[in-house]
Design a protein around this motif. Structure first.
Motif, PDB file in Angstrom:
ATOM      1  N   PHE A  44      24.139  18.328  27.035  1.00 48.22           N
ATOM      2  CA  PHE A  44      24.542  19.095  28.060  1.00 48.22           C
ATOM      3  C   PHE A  44      25.536  20.382  27.366  1.00 48.22           C
ATOM      4  CE2 PHE A  44      22.988  15.486  30.451  1.00 48.22           C
ATOM      5  CZ  PHE A  44      21.889  15.489  30.626  1.00 48.22           C
ATOM      6  N   TYR A  45      25.328  20.116  26.268  1.00 46.08           N
ATOM      7  CA  TYR A  45      26.206  21.309  25.503  1.00 46.08           C
ATOM      8  C   TYR A  45      26.006  22.604  26.133  1.00 46.08           C
ATOM      9  CZ  TYR A  45      29.902  23.522  22.274  1.00 46.08           C
ATOM     10  OH  TYR A  45      30.623  24.026  22.143  1.00 46.08           O
ATOM     11  N   CYS A  46      25.337  22.673  26.018  1.00 40.64           N
ATOM     12  CA  CYS A  46      24.238  24.439  26.817  1.00 40.64           C
ATOM     13  C   CYS A  46      25.388  25.496  27.616  1.00 40.64           C
ATOM     14  CB  CYS A  46      23.287  23.714  26.748  1.00 40.64           C
ATOM     15  SG  CYS A  46      22.137  23.946  25.130  1.00 40.64           S
ATOM     16  N   TYR A  47      26.110  24.491  29.048  1.00 39.32           N
ATOM     17  CA  TYR A  47      26.547  24.986  30.484  1.00 39.32           C
ATOM     18  C   TYR A  47      27.517  25.744  29.663  1.00 39.32           C
ATOM     19  CZ  TYR A  47      29.300  20.887  31.711  1.00 39.32           C
ATOM     20  OH  TYR A  47      30.527  20.536  31.585  1.00 39.32           O
ATOM     21  N   SER A  48      28.395  24.761  28.796  1.00 38.31           N
ATOM     22  CA  SER A  48      29.640  26.010  28.011  1.00 38.31           C
ATOM     23  C   SER A  48      29.636  26.944  27.692  1.00 38.31           C
ATOM     24  CB  SER A  48      30.293  24.897  27.414  1.00 38.31           C
ATOM     25  OG  SER A  48      29.438  24.763  26.093  1.00 38.31           O
ATOM     26  N   TYR A  49      28.670  27.585  27.000  1.00 38.78           N
ATOM     27  CA  TYR A  49      28.153  29.032  26.918  1.00 38.78           C
ATOM     28  C   TYR A  49      28.537  29.822  28.162  1.00 38.78           C
ATOM     29  CZ  TYR A  49      26.576  26.744  22.221  1.00 38.78           C
ATOM     30  OH  TYR A  49      26.448  26.747  20.922  1.00 38.78           O
ATOM     31  N   PRO A  50      26.972  29.771  29.089  1.00 36.58           N
ATOM     32  CA  PRO A  50      26.955  30.255  30.006  1.00 36.58           C
ATOM     33  C   PRO A  50      28.712  30.412  30.943  1.00 36.58           C
ATOM     34  CG  PRO A  50      25.860  29.228  31.122  1.00 36.58           C
ATOM     35  CD  PRO A  50      26.136  28.781  29.348  1.00 36.58           C
ATOM     36  N   PHE A  51      29.347  29.133  31.070  1.00 31.53           N
ATOM     37  CA  PHE A  51      30.591  28.889  31.914  1.00 31.53           C
ATOM     38  C   PHE A  51      31.351  29.591  31.312  1.00 31.53           C
ATOM     39  CE2 PHE A  51      33.734  26.965  33.797  1.00 31.53           C
ATOM     40  CZ  PHE A  51      33.748  26.452  34.535  1.00 31.53           C
ATOM     41  N   GLY A  52      31.570  29.826  29.666  1.00 31.44           N
ATOM     42  CA  GLY A  52      32.603  30.473  28.950  1.00 31.44           C
ATOM     43  C   GLY A  52      32.504  32.061  29.442  1.00 31.44           C
ATOM     44  N   GLU A  53      31.047  32.629  28.796  1.00 32.24           N
ATOM     45  CA  GLU A  53      30.807  33.606  29.016  1.00 32.24           C
ATOM     46  C   GLU A  53      31.278  34.527  30.047  1.00 32.24           C
ATOM     47  OE1 GLU A  53      29.265  35.395  26.712  1.00 32.24           O
ATOM     48  OE2 GLU A  53      28.995  36.998  27.263  1.00 32.24           O
ATOM     49  N   LEU A  54      30.437  33.637  31.601  1.00 28.12           N
ATOM     50  CA  LEU A  54      30.906  34.476  32.798  1.00 28.12           C
ATOM     51  C   LEU A  54      32.301  34.567  33.433  1.00 28.12           C
ATOM     52  CD1 LEU A  54      27.879  33.047  34.825  1.00 28.12           C
ATOM     53  CD2 LEU A  54      28.499  35.504  34.453  1.00 28.12           C
ATOM     54  N   LEU A  55      32.968  33.068  33.030  1.00 25.08           N
ATOM     55  CA  LEU A  55      34.277  33.359  33.165  1.00 25.08           C
ATOM     56  C   LEU A  55      35.370  33.951  32.862  1.00 25.08           C
ATOM     57  CD1 LEU A  55      36.764  30.977  34.473  1.00 25.08           C
ATOM     58  CD2 LEU A  55      36.520  30.797  31.917  1.00 25.08           C
ATOM     59  N   THR A  56      34.816  34.687  31.406  1.00 22.83           N
ATOM     60  CA  THR A  56      35.534  35.828  31.231  1.00 22.83           C
ATOM     61  C   THR A  56      34.934  37.217  32.031  1.00 22.83           C
ATOM     62  OG1 THR A  56      35.149  34.923  28.728  1.00 22.83           O
ATOM     63  CG2 THR A  56      36.062  36.242  28.790  1.00 22.83           C
ATOM     64  N   LEU A  57      33.869  37.342  31.582  1.00 23.93           N
ATOM     65  CA  LEU A  57      33.106  38.535  32.454  1.00 23.93           C
ATOM     66  C   LEU A  57      33.246  38.755  33.604  1.00 23.93           C
ATOM     67  CD1 LEU A  57      29.237  38.516  31.320  1.00 23.93           C
ATOM     68  CD2 LEU A  57      31.258  39.738  30.710  1.00 23.93           C
ATOM     69  N   ALA A  58      34.148  37.743  34.147  1.00 22.92           N
ATOM     70  CA  ALA A  58      34.668  37.579  35.717  1.00 22.92           C
ATOM     71  C   ALA A  58      36.201  38.105  35.578  1.00 22.92           C
ATOM     72  CB  ALA A  58      34.707  36.420  36.652  1.00 22.92           C
ATOM     73  N   LEU A  59      37.216  37.453  33.953  1.00 23.42           N
ATOM     74  CA  LEU A  59      37.900  38.089  34.237  1.00 23.42           C
ATOM     75  C   LEU A  59      38.417  39.674  33.735  1.00 23.42           C
ATOM     76  CD1 LEU A  59      39.724  34.976  31.973  1.00 23.42           C
ATOM     77  CD2 LEU A  59      39.773  35.837  34.503  1.00 23.42           C
ATOM     78  N   PHE A  60      37.278  39.973  33.105  1.00 31.07           N
ATOM     79  CA  PHE A  60      36.843  41.264  32.390  1.00 31.07           C
ATOM     80  C   PHE A  60      36.978  42.248  33.354  1.00 31.07           C
ATOM     81  CE2 PHE A  60      34.929  45.000  30.851  1.00 31.07           C
ATOM     82  CZ  PHE A  60      36.319  45.373  30.008  1.00 31.07           C
ATOM     83  N   GLN A  61      35.787  42.013  34.887  1.00 33.93           N
ATOM     84  CA  GLN A  61      35.881  42.452  35.983  1.00 33.93           C
ATOM     85  C   GLN A  61      37.364  42.581  37.103  1.00 33.93           C
ATOM     86  OE1 GLN A  61      32.816  44.132  36.816  1.00 33.93           O
ATOM     87  NE2 GLN A  61      34.717  45.227  38.696  1.00 33.93           N
ATOM     88  N   ARG A  62      37.842  41.543  36.725  1.00 37.80           N
ATOM     89  CA  ARG A  62      39.612  41.866  37.780  1.00 37.80           C
ATOM     90  C   ARG A  62      40.200  42.599  36.939  1.00 37.80           C
ATOM     91  NH1 ARG A  62      41.273  36.878  40.845  1.00 37.80           N
ATOM     92  NH2 ARG A  62      43.903  37.440  40.261  1.00 37.80           N
ATOM     93  N   TYR A  63      40.095  42.509  35.453  1.00 32.37           N
ATOM     94  CA  TYR A  63      40.866  43.682  34.739  1.00 32.37           C
ATOM     95  C   TYR A  63      40.806  45.013  35.233  1.00 32.37           C
ATOM     96  CZ  TYR A  63      42.020  46.523  30.909  1.00 32.37           C
ATOM     97  OH  TYR A  63      42.397  48.032  30.239  1.00 32.37           O
ATOM     98  N   LEU A  64      38.807  45.345  35.323  1.00 31.09           N
ATOM     99  CA  LEU A  64      38.155  47.455  35.454  1.00 31.09           C
ATOM    100  C   LEU A  64      39.178  46.568  37.260  1.00 31.09           C
ATOM    101  CD1 LEU A  64      35.086  46.348  34.757  1.00 31.09           C
ATOM    102  CD2 LEU A  64      36.637  47.302  33.878  1.00 31.09           C
ATOM    103  N   ASP A  65      39.147  46.123  38.059  1.00 30.05           N
ATOM    104  CA  ASP A  65      40.059  46.017  39.777  1.00 30.05           C
ATOM    105  C   ASP A  65      41.404  46.728  39.689  1.00 30.05           C
ATOM    106  OD1 ASP A  65      37.324  45.646  40.365  1.00 30.05           O
ATOM    107  OD2 ASP A  65      36.864  43.459  40.592  1.00 30.05           O
ATOM    108  N   GLN A  66      41.461  45.366  37.995  1.00 31.20           N
ATOM    109  CA  GLN A  66      43.364  45.216  39.079  1.00 31.20           C
ATOM    110  C   GLN A  66      44.370  46.321  37.709  1.00 31.20           C
ATOM    111  OE1 GLN A  66      44.244  41.317  38.524  1.00 31.20           O
ATOM    112  NE2 GLN A  66      43.677  40.953  40.676  1.00 31.20           N
ATOM    113  N   GLY A  67      43.681  47.322  36.849  1.00 29.63           N
ATOM    114  CA  GLY A  67      43.831  47.380  35.625  1.00 29.63           C
ATOM    115  C   GLY A  67      45.668  46.416  35.248  1.00 29.63           C
ATOM    116  N   GLU A  68      46.504  47.087  34.844  1.00 32.33           N
ATOM    117  CA  GLU A  68      47.824  46.513  34.591  1.00 32.33           C
ATOM    118  C   GLU A  68      47.739  45.332  34.683  1.00 32.33           C
ATOM    119  OE1 GLU A  68      49.792  47.815  31.304  1.00 32.33           O
ATOM    120  OE2 GLU A  68      47.139  48.175  30.985  1.00 32.33           O
TER     121      GLU A  68
END
Ligand SMILES: [Zn+2]
Length: 596
Positions: free
Chosen positions: A519-543
């Motif tokens: 069950f190691y494999c789920y840590s890949y989507p978890f980490g990636e999606l979490l980071t993509l979501a953080l990036f989207q927040r950055y796009l939404d919120q800026g500085e």
């Protein structure tokens, strides 16, 4: 022609901040001192923790001593592992790896009592110790060492399990490794009959010739299929072994031990996986676009990673450095400054050399020392992304240096929070400045294929693994059962967008994660999606987003992932949070669609 600048010639790391050479007398001095201190620690505290003879402030002092020993004990082995990675043929490095590993194991054995006694504490005792102000910095450490307490058996039973594992679970893993390592794959390439290694045959899946790609995957999987009897037995036994162990250790579900070790609640993982499954149509849309790019009606499995750019440009290492630091600087000056130190202070080894370890990594062992990055830079766009990725890890480690050694490493699902982010920041910068449509298209395909591989494929892999464990509860699986479960999960992912080759039913057979780290494999989507979501927040919120994000990186391994994220206002138990990550993917997809 000298192509040194495209191979990062001369870009070697400087390890003198650790030791001056493999013969540095300080190595032995450190190991001896670590051993002496470990003996002293055992003398002072053994038997006193679990029996309640020490109070909170004393335990905090003991933990600080324990960290100081770990620091001394790990430094020689860390140094040896870096020397070895940079030159695997170096006999002196090989010896030093072996010697420092043995010495470290010796010291670890002296210290095992420490964590065992912490686990052995009654809950009320642990709570009382945690009331001391001196213990606050170690709160998460104590809680995390103790998280398996309810599932730990008696000392005698644990020893027995360990011993029986040698001829049980571990023997099957070893058999799998030896079998898969021994396989060679027959293929005719350029009119010549060859026997290829797995690395060689899989590399052919990136070739432009579609017929060659298909023959490569076919020989690869057919060779595995010839060993169906052994592979099926290994698979069944590992499933059964895990089923028994979960029963003995009173786990409610076969995935629970993995969740517990990742410090993530089961419902959080389920919410993430369901979000991925809701977005399978995004992956399918990409495959349709890619089919168009390749001039095909529909993709086959073997076309997923087909190249679309014929003559990609080479990028010198100096240019890569410039691209990365400029991209990071657009995001945040501190992020760029920290990454810049790796180049300025020679913490990176990027030169292509014979005997160097393959792949890339960023390694750190203690907040007292800076991290090091190793890669083999060949001048491709992928290599530039790899350097950005590893430097992201490097910045993460540097920011977490205010944590204690025991709380330094970020938990697995947060471990890619800076590296994946760094890659996206770079990609956005490259897209902004790409003036040639071919380059832009290739860049978008590259990033989307990376996201497919990490987010969508790894989720389908996890679902297959869950299905296999569930079915094994009722009895032994046949080879066909396993192949059918695999195809069923893959079909959900691909829908009608990809033609599955008949041989693809063996796709499960070569994936080592199923064998090595359940069950190691789920840590890949978890980490990636979490980071993509953080990036989207950055796009939404800026500085406004940046300080909280840096604070998250600074927290290292000092908190459960859920808590670290809650501190900056993120609730990973909200299904909507996961959807944010898909907005980034959908954004890249619509950029690509607009170009066609
Ligand atoms: Zn990484």
């Amino acid at each position: 022609m000298d192509n040194g600048e495209f191979k990062a010639a001369g870009v070697c790391w400087d390890l003198s901040g650790l030791y001056t050479s493999p013969d540095d007398a300080q190595i032995e001095i450190d190991l001896t001192e670590a051993r002496r201190c470990a003996e002293a620690l055992a003398q002072t505290y053994r038997g006193k923790i679990e029996s309640g003879q020490i109070d909170g402030p004393t335990l905090a002092r003991a933990l600080a001593e324990y960290e100081a020993i770990a620091e001394l004990q790990q430094k020689p082995a860390f140094y040896a592992s870096l020397l070895f990675a940079a030159d695997t043929q170096n006999q002196r490095a090989q010896q030093l790896v072996q010697h420092t590993r043995e010495a470290a194991t010796d010291i670890e054995n002296l210290l095992i009592f420490f964590s065992l006694e912490l686990i052995g504490l009654e809950d009320a005792q642990a709570a009382a110790l945690l009331t001391a102000s001196e213990m606050q910095d170690y709160r998460h450490y104590l809680e995390s060492v103790r998280r398996f307490k309810a599932h730990t058996l008696s000392e005698k039973e644990e020893q027995l399990l360990n011993q029986k594992n040698l001829s049980g679970k571990q023997a099957f893993v070893k058999l799998y490794d030896e079998l898969s390592g021994s396989l060679r794959f027959p293929l005719t390439v350029d009119g010549e009959d060859q026997l290829l290694t797995d690395g060689e045959v899989l590399a052919l899946l990136q070739q432009a010739d579609g017929g060659l790609r298909e023959r490569a995957l076919t020989t690869f999987l057919e060779t595995y299929a010839q060993h169906a009897l052994v592979l099926t037995a290994v698979f069944n036994n590992l499933l059964l072994d895990h089923k028994i162990e979960c029963e003995q250790r009173h786990y409610d579900d076969v995935v629970t031990p993995t969740h517990l070790s990742n410090e993530i609640a089961p419902h959080t993982v389920e919410a993430m996986m369901q979000a991925v499954e809701r977005h399978f149509p995004l992956a399918q849309e990409y495959f349709q676009l890619k089919a168009g790019l390749l001039g095909l009606e529909r993709l086959k499995n073997t076309d997923l990673y087909a190249p679309i750019e014929t003559a990609p440009e080479e990028i010198s290492f100096a240019a890569a450095q410039d691209l990365i630091l400029t991209a990071f600087g657009k995001f945040n000056p501190q992020f760029a400054a920290l990454a810049g130190e790796f180049f300025d202070k020679r913490w990176i080894d990027a030169e292509v050399r014979a005997g160097k370890r393959g792949g890339a990594f960023c390694a750190a062992f203690s907040p007292q020392h800076h991290p090091y990055v190793l890669c083999s830079y060949n001048g491709t766009g992928r290599d530039v992304s790899t350097v950005a990725h590893e430097l992201g890890h490097g910045v993460h480690y540097l920011l977490a240096r205010r944590q204690k050694l025991l709380l330094y490493d970020a938990p697995l699902v947060l471990a890619e929070t800076a590296s994946v982010f760094a890659e996206i920041v770079l990609t956005r910068h490259l897209l902004d400045k790409a003036d040639n449509p071919d380059t832009r298209r290739a860049l978008l395909c590259d990033v989307l294929e990376g996201m497919y591989g990490t987010v969508f494929r790894q989720t389908a892999l996890t679902r297959f693994e869950m299905a296999a464990h569930a079915k094994r509860q009722a009895g032994q699986l046949s080879t066909d059962d396993i192949c059918d479960l695999w195809l069923a999960e893959q079909a959900k992912l691909f829908g009608d967008s990809v033609e599955m080759l008949p041989v693809y039913r063996w796709g499960w057979s070569y994936i080592p994660h199923f064998i090595h780290s359940r069950f190691y494999c789920y840590s890949y989507p978890f980490g990636e999606l979490l980071t993509l979501a953080l990036f989207q927040r950055y796009l939404d919120q800026g500085e406004e987003f940046v300080p909280g994000y840096l604070q998250l990186l600074e927290s290292g391994g000092s908190q459960r992932p859920e808590h670290a994220l809650a501190q900056i206002g993120i609730d990973i138990n909200q299904p909507e949070f996961w959807d944010k990550g898909f907005r980034v993917i959908a954004g890249f997809l619509s950029d690509l669609r607009a170009m066609l």
